[in-house]
Design a protein around this motif. Structure first.
Motif, PDB file in Angstrom:
ATOM      1  N   ALA A  77       6.176  10.069   0.662  1.00  0.00           N
ATOM      2  CA  ALA A  77       5.364   8.858   0.784  1.00  0.00           C
ATOM      3  C   ALA A  77       4.597   8.910   2.092  1.00  0.00           C
ATOM      4  N   CYS A  78       3.368   8.387   2.080  1.00  0.00           N
ATOM      5  CA  CYS A  78       2.550   8.320   3.282  1.00  0.00           C
ATOM      6  C   CYS A  78       3.232   7.375   4.278  1.00  0.00           C
ATOM      7  N   PRO A  79       3.427   7.804   5.545  1.00  0.00           N
ATOM      8  CA  PRO A  79       4.095   6.935   6.511  1.00  0.00           C
ATOM      9  C   PRO A  79       3.256   5.716   6.907  1.00  0.00           C
ATOM     10  N   LYS A  80       1.965   5.710   6.610  1.00  0.00           N
ATOM     11  CA  LYS A  80       1.109   4.594   7.005  1.00  0.00           C
ATOM     12  C   LYS A  80       1.009   3.538   5.904  1.00  0.00           C
ATOM     13  N   CYS A  81       0.702   3.977   4.658  1.00  0.00           N
ATOM     14  CA  CYS A  81       0.478   2.996   3.584  1.00  0.00           C
ATOM     15  C   CYS A  81       1.573   3.002   2.528  1.00  0.00           C
ATOM     16  N   GLY A  82       2.477   4.010   2.572  1.00  0.00           N
ATOM     17  CA  GLY A  82       3.571   4.047   1.623  1.00  0.00           C
ATOM     18  C   GLY A  82       3.197   4.648   0.274  1.00  0.00           C
ATOM     19  N   LEU A 121      -2.738  15.020   3.697  1.00  0.00           N
ATOM     20  CA  LEU A 121      -3.753  13.982   3.826  1.00  0.00           C
ATOM     21  C   LEU A 121      -3.526  12.975   2.703  1.00  0.00           C
ATOM     22  N   CYS A 122      -3.339  11.733   3.068  1.00  0.00           N
ATOM     23  CA  CYS A 122      -3.135  10.690   2.067  1.00  0.00           C
ATOM     24  C   CYS A 122      -4.485  10.377   1.411  1.00  0.00           C
ATOM     25  N   HIS A 123      -4.523  10.494   0.095  1.00  0.00           N
ATOM     26  CA  HIS A 123      -5.768  10.234  -0.631  1.00  0.00           C
ATOM     27  C   HIS A 123      -6.054   8.741  -0.761  1.00  0.00           C
ATOM     28  N   ARG A 124      -5.077   7.941  -0.470  1.00  0.00           N
ATOM     29  CA  ARG A 124      -5.263   6.493  -0.576  1.00  0.00           C
ATOM     30  C   ARG A 124      -5.879   5.909   0.697  1.00  0.00           C
ATOM     31  N   CYS A 125      -5.305   6.279   1.875  1.00  0.00           N
ATOM     32  CA  CYS A 125      -5.780   5.659   3.120  1.00  0.00           C
ATOM     33  C   CYS A 125      -6.427   6.659   4.081  1.00  0.00           C
ATOM     34  N   GLY A 126      -6.328   7.963   3.781  1.00  0.00           N
ATOM     35  CA  GLY A 126      -6.944   8.968   4.632  1.00  0.00           C
ATOM     36  C   GLY A 126      -6.113   9.380   5.832  1.00  0.00           C
ATOM     37  N   HIS A 127      -4.878   8.892   5.928  1.00  0.00           N
ATOM     38  CA  HIS A 127      -3.993   9.224   7.048  1.00  0.00           C
ATOM     39  C   HIS A 127      -3.537  10.676   6.917  1.00  0.00           C
ATOM     40  N   HIS A 128      -3.618  11.427   8.040  1.00  0.00           N
ATOM     41  CA  HIS A 128      -3.171  12.814   8.081  1.00  0.00           C
ATOM     42  C   HIS A 128      -1.814  12.844   8.762  1.00  0.00           C
TER      43      HIS A 128
HETATM   44 ZN   LIG Z   1      -1.685   6.517   3.124  1.00  0.00          ZN
END
Ligand SMILES: [Zn+2]
Length: 103
Positions: free
Chosen positions: A6-11, A91-98
């Motif tokens: 899971a993305c640590p920023k947006c989950g 790279l999170c495709h939802r929020c762009g967080h790397h």
């Molecule tokens: Zn994300």
């Protein structure tokens, strides 16, 4: 590792092949061939008695040597660490967080 994370920023949840960053870090180009050509022309010019011409060809040979040495050092010492970080980077495709996955 299960292959899901899971993305640590947006989950947002993803799987490793879909979210891995696209391009690996590039290696630096060396100029060994150019250095050899300029060096040989410089030596040949010196041998034939054209010392000014020899000096003119020796300068780019020295420049190519310096650049190639720096590129080789980068490729041998720094690039492997960047490549390893790239292998674990996503790279999170939802929020762009790397972010990096921990082993
Ligand atoms: Zn994300």
């Amino acid at each position: 590792m299960s292959g899901k994370f899971a993305c640590p920023k947006c989950g947002s949840e993803g799987t490793a092949p879909l979210a891995q960053s696209v391009a690996p870090p590039p290696k630096k180009n060396t100029l060994w061939g150019l250095m050899i050509v300029f060096g040989l022309v410089s030596l040949f010019s010196l041998h034939e008695g054209y010392s000014i011409l020899s000096l003119l060809f020796s300068m780019p040979a020295i420049g190519a040597f310096t650049k190639s040495q720096e590129a080789s050092d980068y490729n041998e010492k720094i690039w492997p660490r960047k490549y390893k970080a790239w292998e674990n980077g996503y790279l999170c495709h939802r929020c762009g967080h790397h972010f990096q996955l921990k082993d």
